[in-house]
Design a protein around this motif. Structure first.
Motif, PDB file in Angstrom:
ATOM      1  N   GLY A   1       0.660  -1.549  -0.006  1.00  0.00           N
ATOM      2  CA  GLY A   1      -0.201   0.384   0.250  1.00  0.00           C
ATOM      3  C   GLY A   1       0.945   1.349  -0.201  1.00  0.00           C
ATOM      4  N   ARG A   2       2.190   1.091   0.859  1.00  0.00           N
ATOM      5  CA  ARG A   2       2.923   2.430   0.369  1.00  0.00           C
ATOM      6  C   ARG A   2       3.880   1.999  -0.580  1.00  0.00           C
ATOM      7  N   GLY A   3       3.672   0.968  -1.481  1.00  0.00           N
ATOM      8  CA  GLY A   3       4.560   1.764  -2.962  1.00  0.00           C
ATOM      9  C   GLY A   3       5.793   1.618  -2.673  1.00  0.00           C
ATOM     10  N   GLU A   4       6.586  -0.103  -1.707  1.00  0.00           N
ATOM     11  CA  GLU A   4       7.210  -0.193  -0.808  1.00  0.00           C
ATOM     12  C   GLU A   4       7.348  -1.711  -1.925  1.00  0.00           C
ATOM     13  N   PRO A   5       8.752  -2.370  -2.255  1.00  0.00           N
ATOM     14  CA  PRO A   5       9.154  -3.376  -3.016  1.00  0.00           C
ATOM     15  C   PRO A   5       9.565  -4.198  -2.126  1.00  0.00           C
ATOM     16  N   VAL A   6       8.098  -5.328  -2.173  1.00  0.00           N
ATOM     17  CA  VAL A   6       8.593  -6.375  -1.356  1.00  0.00           C
ATOM     18  C   VAL A   6       8.729  -7.422  -2.377  1.00  0.00           C
ATOM     19  N   ILE A   7       9.025  -7.268  -3.433  1.00  0.00           N
ATOM     20  CA  ILE A   7       9.680  -8.977  -4.617  1.00  0.00           C
ATOM     21  C   ILE A   7      11.014  -7.868  -4.732  1.00  0.00           C
ATOM     22  N   ALA A   8      12.325  -8.328  -4.727  1.00  0.00           N
ATOM     23  CA  ALA A   8      13.439  -7.756  -5.435  1.00  0.00           C
ATOM     24  C   ALA A   8      13.096  -7.664  -6.917  1.00  0.00           C
ATOM     25  N   HIS A   9      12.976  -8.543  -7.188  1.00  0.00           N
ATOM     26  CA  HIS A   9      13.111  -9.116  -8.891  1.00  0.00           C
ATOM     27  C   HIS A   9      12.061  -8.065  -9.745  1.00  0.00           C
ATOM     28  N   LEU A  10      10.915  -7.643  -9.146  1.00  0.00           N
ATOM     29  CA  LEU A  10       9.676  -6.571  -9.080  1.00  0.00           C
ATOM     30  C   LEU A  10      10.100  -5.072 -10.012  1.00  0.00           C
ATOM     31  N   ASP A  11       9.209  -4.467 -10.682  1.00  0.00           N
ATOM     32  CA  ASP A  11       9.636  -3.445 -10.913  1.00  0.00           C
ATOM     33  C   ASP A  11       8.582  -2.307 -10.343  1.00  0.00           C
ATOM     34  N   GLY A  12       9.468  -1.833  -9.100  1.00  0.00           N
ATOM     35  CA  GLY A  12       8.752  -1.334  -8.092  1.00  0.00           C
ATOM     36  C   GLY A  12       8.203   0.294  -8.117  1.00  0.00           C
ATOM     37  N   GLU A  13       8.645   0.640  -9.299  1.00  0.00           N
ATOM     38  CA  GLU A  13       8.053   1.802 -10.146  1.00  0.00           C
ATOM     39  C   GLU A  13       6.881   1.427 -10.404  1.00  0.00           C
ATOM     40  N   ALA A  14       6.619   0.721 -11.254  1.00  0.00           N
ATOM     41  CA  ALA A  14       5.102   0.055 -12.145  1.00  0.00           C
ATOM     42  C   ALA A  14       4.365  -0.403 -10.897  1.00  0.00           C
ATOM     43  N   MET A  15       4.803  -1.015  -9.699  1.00  0.00           N
ATOM     44  CA  MET A  15       2.994  -1.136  -8.368  1.00  0.00           C
ATOM     45  C   MET A  15       3.410   0.148  -7.544  1.00  0.00           C
ATOM     46  N   ARG A  16       4.200   1.625  -8.078  1.00  0.00           N
ATOM     47  CA  ARG A  16       3.852   2.425  -7.299  1.00  0.00           C
ATOM     48  C   ARG A  16       2.899   3.714  -8.405  1.00  0.00           C
ATOM     49  N   ALA A  17       2.997   3.116  -9.768  1.00  0.00           N
ATOM     50  CA  ALA A  17       2.198   4.000 -10.820  1.00  0.00           C
ATOM     51  C   ALA A  17       1.398   3.524 -10.258  1.00  0.00           C
ATOM     52  N   ALA A  18       0.830   1.760 -10.312  1.00  0.00           N
ATOM     53  CA  ALA A  18      -0.984   2.118 -10.731  1.00  0.00           C
ATOM     54  C   ALA A  18      -0.819   1.603  -9.228  1.00  0.00           C
ATOM     55  N   LEU A  19      -1.218   2.290  -8.142  1.00  0.00           N
ATOM     56  CA  LEU A  19      -1.333   3.096  -6.849  1.00  0.00           C
ATOM     57  C   LEU A  19      -1.766   4.033  -6.818  1.00  0.00           C
ATOM     58  N   ALA A  20      -0.878   4.876  -8.100  1.00  0.00           N
ATOM     59  CA  ALA A  20      -1.470   5.736  -8.469  1.00  0.00           C
ATOM     60  C   ALA A  20      -3.115   6.304  -9.324  1.00  0.00           C
ATOM     61  N   THR A  21      -2.744   5.123  -9.746  1.00  0.00           N
ATOM     62  CA  THR A  21      -4.772   5.157 -10.393  1.00  0.00           C
ATOM     63  C   THR A  21      -5.437   5.250  -9.883  1.00  0.00           C
ATOM     64  N   GLY A  22      -5.305   4.584  -8.720  1.00  0.00           N
ATOM     65  CA  GLY A  22      -6.524   4.373  -7.802  1.00  0.00           C
ATOM     66  C   GLY A  22      -7.492   2.753  -8.806  1.00  0.00           C
ATOM     67  N   ARG A  23      -7.028   2.481  -9.549  1.00  0.00           N
ATOM     68  CA  ARG A  23      -6.658   0.749 -10.212  1.00  0.00           C
ATOM     69  C   ARG A  23      -6.571   0.055  -9.031  1.00  0.00           C
ATOM     70  N   PHE A  24      -6.157  -0.007  -8.078  1.00  0.00           N
ATOM     71  CA  PHE A  24      -5.184  -1.043  -7.629  1.00  0.00           C
ATOM     72  C   PHE A  24      -5.069  -1.269  -5.803  1.00  0.00           C
ATOM     73  N   SER A  25      -5.800  -1.621  -5.232  1.00  0.00           N
ATOM     74  CA  SER A  25      -5.097  -1.160  -3.344  1.00  0.00           C
ATOM     75  C   SER A  25      -5.294  -3.044  -3.623  1.00  0.00           C
ATOM     76  N   ALA A  26      -4.314  -3.059  -2.075  1.00  0.00           N
ATOM     77  CA  ALA A  26      -4.159  -4.142  -1.459  1.00  0.00           C
ATOM     78  C   ALA A  26      -4.923  -4.263   0.122  1.00  0.00           C
ATOM     79  N   THR A  27      -5.458  -5.264   0.480  1.00  0.00           N
ATOM     80  CA  THR A  27      -6.076  -5.759   1.794  1.00  0.00           C
ATOM     81  C   THR A  27      -6.507  -6.663   2.655  1.00  0.00           C
ATOM     82  N   GLY A  28      -6.424  -7.027   3.578  1.00  0.00           N
ATOM     83  CA  GLY A  28      -6.312  -8.131   3.815  1.00  0.00           C
ATOM     84  C   GLY A  28      -7.629  -8.680   4.829  1.00  0.00           C
ATOM     85  N   ASP A  29      -9.131  -7.696   4.052  1.00  0.00           N
ATOM     86  CA  ASP A  29     -10.207  -7.642   4.446  1.00  0.00           C
ATOM     87  C   ASP A  29     -11.094  -8.958   3.585  1.00  0.00           C
ATOM     88  N   MET A  30     -11.367 -10.050   3.979  1.00  0.00           N
ATOM     89  CA  MET A  30     -11.676 -11.078   2.865  1.00  0.00           C
ATOM     90  C   MET A  30     -13.552 -10.861   2.573  1.00  0.00           C
TER      91      MET A  30
END
Length: 440
Positions: free
Chosen positions: A52-81
């Protein structure tokens, strides 16, 4: 079904991905790149918060792409099932480990199915991606979902599409790798094919979920058996004074009828050490023996023991000492090159075996600063990587190369370690030779 198909075609559906690990998170990002809105679900609150903070959790993934996805508002992460009611398609990417008795552990799949069932609604597609034995989708997942009163193929749709993620592989990406899809009925298969067809370059429909489940097991069993073969050849050729890596490199020049596999210190990762035993377990139900699979498992599980014995021999012959009291610097502890993944890494078993024989083990891994919690080796949790300095190399009795990351200075290891035990042929591939190098 028609409404769901239109939502997939027009990419206005919301996709839910359960399990934001090495399979689920890349899949979520691929669905985002395809134009879908995505909700990621994970039971680990720390992982959810970091994503949710856009921090890298997997080294080989593009962290910038994840932060860009969060910025669009089309992606969110949750533990609320409870939010599992929102997605139009739910893709399950949770672990399927083995128990200590080497039997399938489907507790994560069952727990996820129960979470989905609590909010299941008409018109949802549920796809299992976790590797498992043929029949799991219809025999385990389906009854839990249908206990709600909704019927598979009529009210909801159920499919299986095995993950084919290869962490760290920049050539064969998720979007460029064909996706096998099997459904619980034609309608479910067609819907899943339609969904994945928007995300990947090609889909491969098969006749049933069990067939799709068998495809994944077959792929990994093929690799496990061939790795066991070259590991056994390594033992044989070592006894003959022949370099197995030279043999494989020469054999690979044949343009047909041969596929090179590389020996190593043992199997690692979530797939190859585990998946074959899902088939051996299920095969017992049909009174069928899986001799090749079980023999491959025996050979591969024996490799850490072989490496320790070879290291002990090298210390005795070249240093005049035993493993007891020896200082061993393990170089690389991830299960494969250039990833930060410790799952089933042979480094864990090697550490346990070496310390059982009285050695003191430290490790250096540029991608893993600290050993994370593991089910089989909880006593190793929290150990931290040491710097690969000249002093550390000169102070050890042997440097044991377990994982051949690209960013490691093999020249320094050869120059300063009194003995180098190389399980990956890393020094030779980097162009370094010398009397201190011992291949094992």
């Amino acid at each position: 079904m028609d409404d769901l198909a239109c939502a997939f075609k027009e990419r206005r559906a919301t996709i839910g991905v359960v399990g934001l690990g090495y399979v689920g998170l890349p899949l979520a990002l691929a669905a985002l790149r395809a134009g879908f809105s995505v909700i990621g679900f994970d039971v680990n609150p720390e992982r959810v918060a970091r994503i949710g903070r856009g921090e890298p959790v997997i080294a080989h993934l593009d962290g910038e792409a994840m932060r860009a996805a969060l910025a669009t508002g089309r992606f969110s992460a949750t533990g609320d099932m409870a939010r599992l009611a929102e997605p139009d398609a739910i893709l399950i990417c949770v672990p399927t480990p083995l128990t200590r008795q080497r039997e399938p552990d489907l507790s994560y799949v069952r727990a996820t199915a129960a979470d989905i069932a609590r909010t299941l609604r008409r018109g949802q597609l549920v796809v299992l991606e976790s590797t498992t034995w043929p029949g799991t989708t219809t025999e385990v997942l389906k009854p839990i979902l249908e206990a709600t009163g909704l019927r598979s193929g009529q009210d909801v749709f159920l499919a299986f599409s095995p993950e084919r993620e290869d962490p760290g592989n920049a050539v064969h990406t998720l979007a460029g790798t064909p996706k096998v899809v099997g459904g619980d009925g034609d309608a479910a298969r067609d819907l899943a094919v339609l969904l994945y067809g928007q995300i990947v370059a090609r889909t491969v429909p098969v006749s049933s979920t069990a067939t799709a489940e068998a495809v994944k097991l077959t792929e990994n069993i093929f690799r496990a058996v061939n790795i066991a073969l070259v590991n056994e050849l390594k033992v044989v050729y070592d006894a003959m004074g022949i370099d197995v890596w030279e043999v494989i490199e020469a054999a690979a020049t044949k343009p047909f009828g041969f596929m090179p596999f590389q020996p190593g210190p043992g199997l690692g990762g979530h797939c190859i050490p585990i998946d074959p035993f899902y088939l051996t377990w299920k095969a017992r139900e049909f009174d069928v023996a899986t001799r090749f699979v079980e023999l491959a498992g025996e050979v591969n599980r024996a490799m850490p023991h072989y490496v320790v014995d070879r290291l002990a021999l090298a210390l005795d012959r070249r240093r005049g000492r035993t493993l007891h009291g020896a200082e061993i610097l393990m170089v690389g502890i991830a299960y494969k090159r250039n990833v930060d993944d410790m799952r089933e890494s042979p480094a864990l078993k090697l550490t346990e075996l070496l310390e059982a024989r009285g050695a003191r083990v430290a490790f250096h891994d540029p991608l893993i600063p600290e050993i994370p919690p593991t089910r089989a080796f909880p006593h190793l949790t929290g150990r931290r990587s040491v710097a690969l300095t000249r002093g550390a190399l000169e102070a050890c009795d042997a440097a044991l190369i377990v994982t051949d990351h690209d960013g490691i200075d093999y020249g320094a290891i050869v120059a300063h370690a009194p003995l180098v035990a190389d399980t990956r042929n890393a020094c030779a591939r980097a162009g370094f030779t010398g009397a201190t190098i011992f291949k094992c």
